[in-house]
Design an enzyme around this catalytic site. Structure first.
Site, PDB file in Angstrom:
ATOM      1  N   GLU A 162      92.801  12.530 -69.813  1.00 45.53           N
ATOM      2  CA  GLU A 162      92.532  12.737 -68.455  1.00 45.53           C
ATOM      3  C   GLU A 162      92.693  11.393 -67.330  1.00 45.53           C
ATOM      4  OE1 GLU A 162      88.312  14.110 -67.823  1.00 45.53           O
ATOM      5  OE2 GLU A 162      88.708  14.337 -65.688  1.00 45.53           O
ATOM      6  N   GLU A 211      76.796  19.030 -64.258  1.00 44.32           N
ATOM      7  CA  GLU A 211      77.987  19.644 -63.146  1.00 44.32           C
ATOM      8  C   GLU A 211      77.860  20.949 -63.095  1.00 44.32           C
ATOM      9  OE1 GLU A 211      81.483  17.756 -64.987  1.00 44.32           O
ATOM     10  OE2 GLU A 211      81.066  15.943 -64.257  1.00 44.32           O
ATOM     11  N   ASP A 228      82.418   8.197 -67.369  1.00 42.97           N
ATOM     12  CA  ASP A 228      83.153   9.329 -67.717  1.00 42.97           C
ATOM     13  C   ASP A 228      84.467   9.029 -68.296  1.00 42.97           C
ATOM     14  OD1 ASP A 228      84.066  11.918 -67.970  1.00 42.97           O
ATOM     15  OD2 ASP A 228      83.883  12.146 -65.704  1.00 42.97           O
TER      16      ASP A 228
HETATM   17  O1  GCW Z   1      85.465  13.938 -67.493  1.00 38.28           O
HETATM   18  C1  GCW Z   1      84.988  15.129 -66.606  1.00 38.28           C
HETATM   19  C2  GCW Z   1      85.850  16.251 -66.524  1.00 38.28           C
HETATM   20  C3  GCW Z   1      85.446  17.376 -66.525  1.00 38.28           C
HETATM   21  C4  GCW Z   1      84.533  17.748 -67.703  1.00 38.28           C
HETATM   22  C5  GCW Z   1      83.454  16.925 -67.766  1.00 38.28           C
HETATM   23  C6  GCW Z   1      82.566  16.874 -69.229  1.00 38.28           C
HETATM   24  C7  GCW Z   1      84.632  19.746 -69.115  1.00 38.28           C
HETATM   25  O2  GCW Z   1      86.494  15.634 -65.203  1.00 38.28           O
HETATM   26  O3  GCW Z   1      86.454  18.404 -66.390  1.00 38.28           O
HETATM   27  O4  GCW Z   1      84.091  19.329 -67.855  1.00 38.28           O
HETATM   28  O5  GCW Z   1      83.745  15.486 -67.839  1.00 38.28           O
HETATM   29  O6  GCW Z   1      82.694  16.079 -69.771  1.00 38.28           O
HETATM   30  O7  GCW Z   1      81.742  17.745 -69.260  1.00 38.28           O
END
Ligand code: GCW
Length: 713
Positions: free
Chosen positions: A412, A305, A384
């Site tokens: 989240e 990312e 995720d």
């Molecule tokens: O779930 C996603 C989140 C990001 C996060 C990423 C990760 C810290 O939306 O906010 O970044 O995973 O785990 O690196």
């Protein structure tokens, strides 16, 4: 102009109100604490230098509890009810490994509990382990002393038990102070710097010690420019945080940026094979441990990312991780290297790229190449942290690598601490999942270093353990929703013993958190909390994305429904709904081939619609709306039924909570009650929104009416 002085209420006591220590505090307690500060002879590697502080903490804990509840501190030879004794715990540890296989990290934590005629003796090699033993007695309450005679060894299943904070020093313009934080600001940072008053951090460490967690990573894995400096210029400030955590035996870790040699060191490259880069990291690590002798290690999100990583130099993740491992090894440090690597800029038109495949494709071929102090940290699911995902196949694909399971305590994707969602049943399913089928090893064995084919080094190190993203902030209740405290508590307890029953863990949390001054909990409070929380994760699942398809949340902040929100984005999280059907074809026969990353029997069970479990059907298959589930209903009818039922369950939850006012007047503090009611109202509003948007979407796409003729828009 008049200035008002605002007096902040003290933070909530969470699971350690005074009443929780009533049973132990009424007793006569003795401490036998010879000097624990030198490295014990039989401990193989350098012992963290925290014994003096933790010993002082133990004395203070015992003094405070006995003063509050009428007990006394007595001499060890004055027949105490409870003796806390620092000495060698020989014999076998409770997890069945021989003494000579017990790692340094086990020695740091394990203790022996003996009850003989109502008198209890807790013995441990280290002050931190004795502290774990003390909190074990606190947790047992009266039964610590009244149970039958016993002689038990307690050791954590996982040597490494970490909470990761995604806290930023500076408020990030999009992500705020705490990325994916729903509990106010950071307990570590405010106003662009480490807080002056860190007393709350010590209170946090106390709470963690009472659950069994003893490592914390204090900054976001997305390491921005300001936060990168924690490793260098701000080291004295990090040392202040470490000092605030240390009295409770909690060790500090830092998330670092792979580009640090360039951004902080002024080098022209961060190439992991470059000698200057290696020297830079070694010097950086030397400074960290010179400043913080009990420092734990580094956490790295690389090539993920937008974070920098080894790919820029044509190197792989083993090269990258080993670079840092080499730097921290002389200090006994570890590197948690995250496996969350995927293409976040994919073209939604491209049906050959499957985000679910990415971690395995990148990491499994590197098995055996990671240094022994590298832990590859793997999210429980391949996508995720969704409410329901298949287990990550990486966990079954790297026997020669120390693997850690990564969970998300912060909610989240599970209601952002506005919805009551007790996650322990989900974590427990993940930990107990058997990737090689019935009778085979479970995920909890793999991350303890005991999976099939585990290399000797992985087993000797006790595997990579467990880590989770914390849900704590500077909110009065610590976790925003007071009932989300149960998730933090349960994570600690499952990290210590992943075989615990989630309902029993919840019961412990209730007993401690809602203990009145005499230590007792109103029975109705206990009943209602079980009614509200036991099934809450399944309830949440029932009114959100169905059958394992995931996402369908609002892009960006990820709260609330938006079925097509991610459908035409670069993020790789699609559901592919059309007028005929929905789901992601991840089969080998006709799809992305992801099922092939699993060992037997799952590679075949998931491959075939007939054997794929209902709850994961749309994760693995694209099916017509008319497809009949094992449950006997069609996919589209399942969506309608679960969404209507989910909202009714939330209504029942609200009613259960509200009934407490009559059933147990005054048993729940007014401020807790008010906050819970406010959150439940939002949960109900949001659940209705989820129901109506999801049902409407499916009705409009499929044209299939609800068999029961309920209102859909
Ligand atoms: O779930 C996603 C989140 C990001 C996060 C990423 C990760 C810290 O939306 O906010 O970044 O995973 O785990 O690196």
């Amino acid at each position: 102009m008049s200035s008002e002085i605002v007096v902040e209420p003290a933070p909530h006591d969470v699971w350690l109100p005074d009443g929780a220590l009533a049973a132990v505090g009424r007793r006569r307690i003795a401490l036998a604490l010879p000097d624990l500060s030198g490295p014990a002879q039989r401990i193989p590697r350098a012992h963290p230098d925290n014994s003096a502080e933790v010993t002082a903490t133990l004395r203070a804990e015992v003094g405070r509890a006995t003063a509050e509840h009428g007990g006394a501190v007595v001499d060890p030879d004055d027949s105490p009810d409870l003796l806390l004794e620092a000495s060698s715990v020989l014999d076998r540890s409770s997890n069945g490994r021989n003494e000579d296989q017990v790692s340094t990290l086990d020695v740091e934590s394990r203790f022996r509990f003996v009850r003989d005629g109502g008198r209890v003796t807790v013995t441990a090699d280290t002050a931190t382990a004795l502290l774990h033993g003390w909190f074990h007695v606190v947790r047992l309450g009266e039964t610590a002393f009244t149970g039958p005679d016993a002689d038990e060894r307690h050791a954590p299943a996982f040597a490494l038990r970490v909470l990761d904070h995604w806290d930023n020093v500076d408020v990030h313009p999009v992500m705020g102070q705490v990325e994916r934080g729903y509990s106010g600001g950071s307990i570590f940072y405010a106003d662009g710097r480490v807080r002056e008053d860190l007393s709350r951090v010590t209170t946090y460490a106390r709470l963690l010690a009472a659950t069994g967690i003893d490592r914390v990573c204090i900054n976001n894995v997305n390491v921005h420019a300001r936060e990168a400096r924690l490793l260098t210029d701000d080291l004295p400030e990090v040392a202040r945080i470490a000092a605030a955590l240390r009295p409770y035996g909690v060790r500090t870790h830092l998330a670092v940026s792979f580009a640090a040699p360039m951004t902080l060191g002024g080098l022209a490259t961060s190439d992991p094979l470059d000698d200057d880069v290696r020297a830079w990291w070694r010097a950086a690590a030397d400074r960290v441990w010179a400043t913080i002798p009990d420092f734990g290690g580094f956490v790295v999100k690389a090539d993920s990312e937008g974070q920098p990583g080894p790919f820029a130099y044509g190197r792989d993740h083993a090269d990258g991780a080993n670079l840092l491992a080499e730097a921290v090894a002389p200090h006994g440090g570890v590197v948690h290297w995250r496996a969350f690597v995927y293409d976040h800029t994919q073209d939604w038109r491209d049906r050959t790229t499957d985000r679910a495949r990415a971690a395995y494709d990148h990491f499994a071929p590197l098995d055996g190449r990671f240094a022994e102090n590298v832990i590859v940290q793997v999210k429980h699911g391949p996508i995720d942290f969704q409410t329901r995902e298949a287990i990550s196949p990486v966990l079954a694909g790297m026997p020669a690598t120390r693997l850690a399971l990564e969970l998300q305590v912060t909610q989240e994707y599970t209601g952002q601490q506005r919805h009551a969602c007790y996650l322990a049943p989900w974590w427990s399913e993940n930990l107990g999942f058997r990737p090689w089928g019935e009778g085979g090893a479970a995920v909890r064995d793999v991350v303890a270093g005991r999976g099939p084919g585990a290399s000797a080094a992985v087993t000797a190190a006790g595997g990579g353990g467990i880590a989770a993203v914390s849900n704590v902030g500077d909110d009065r209740f610590w976790t925003g929703h007071p009932l989300a405290q149960a998730n933090l508590y349960a994570f600690g307890r499952l990290a210590w013993d992943p075989t615990l029953d989630p309902a029993a863990v919840l019961d412990e949390w209730i007993s401690l958190t809602f203990a009145g001054p005499d230590g007792a909990v109103h029975p109705r409070v206990r009943e209602v909390l079980h009614a509200v929380l036991d099934e809450s994760w399944r309830t949440y699942e029932s009114y959100t994305a169905p059958l394992g398809v995931g996402f369908m949340v609002r892009p960006g902040h990820h709260y609330g429904p938006d079925v097509d929100g991610y459908e035409y984005t670069p993020w790789g999280t699609y559901h592919f709904a059309d007028r005929d059907g929905i789901g992601v074809d991840r089969t080998r026969a006709t799809g992305t081939g992801f099922t092939g990353q699993y060992p037997a029997p799952w590679r075949d069970l998931y491959e075939d619609r007939a054997t794929c479990p209902d709850e994961l059907l749309l994760f693995f298959h694209h099916v017509p709306y008319s497809h009949v589930l094992h449950s006997g209903v069609t996919v589209v009818q399942h969506v309608y039924d679960t969404h209507f039922a989910g909202v009714e369950r939330v209504r029942a939850t609200v009613a259960a909570w509200e009934s407490l006012a009559d059933l147990a007047p005054g048993a729940v503090p007014t401020d807790v009650d008010a906050r819970v009611r406010e959150r439940l109202a939002e949960q109900l509003r949001s659940a209705v929104e989820w129901r109506d948007q999801l049902n409407t979407y499916f009705l409009r796409k499929s044209g299939v009416a609800d068999a029961r003729g309920r209102t859909i828009y």
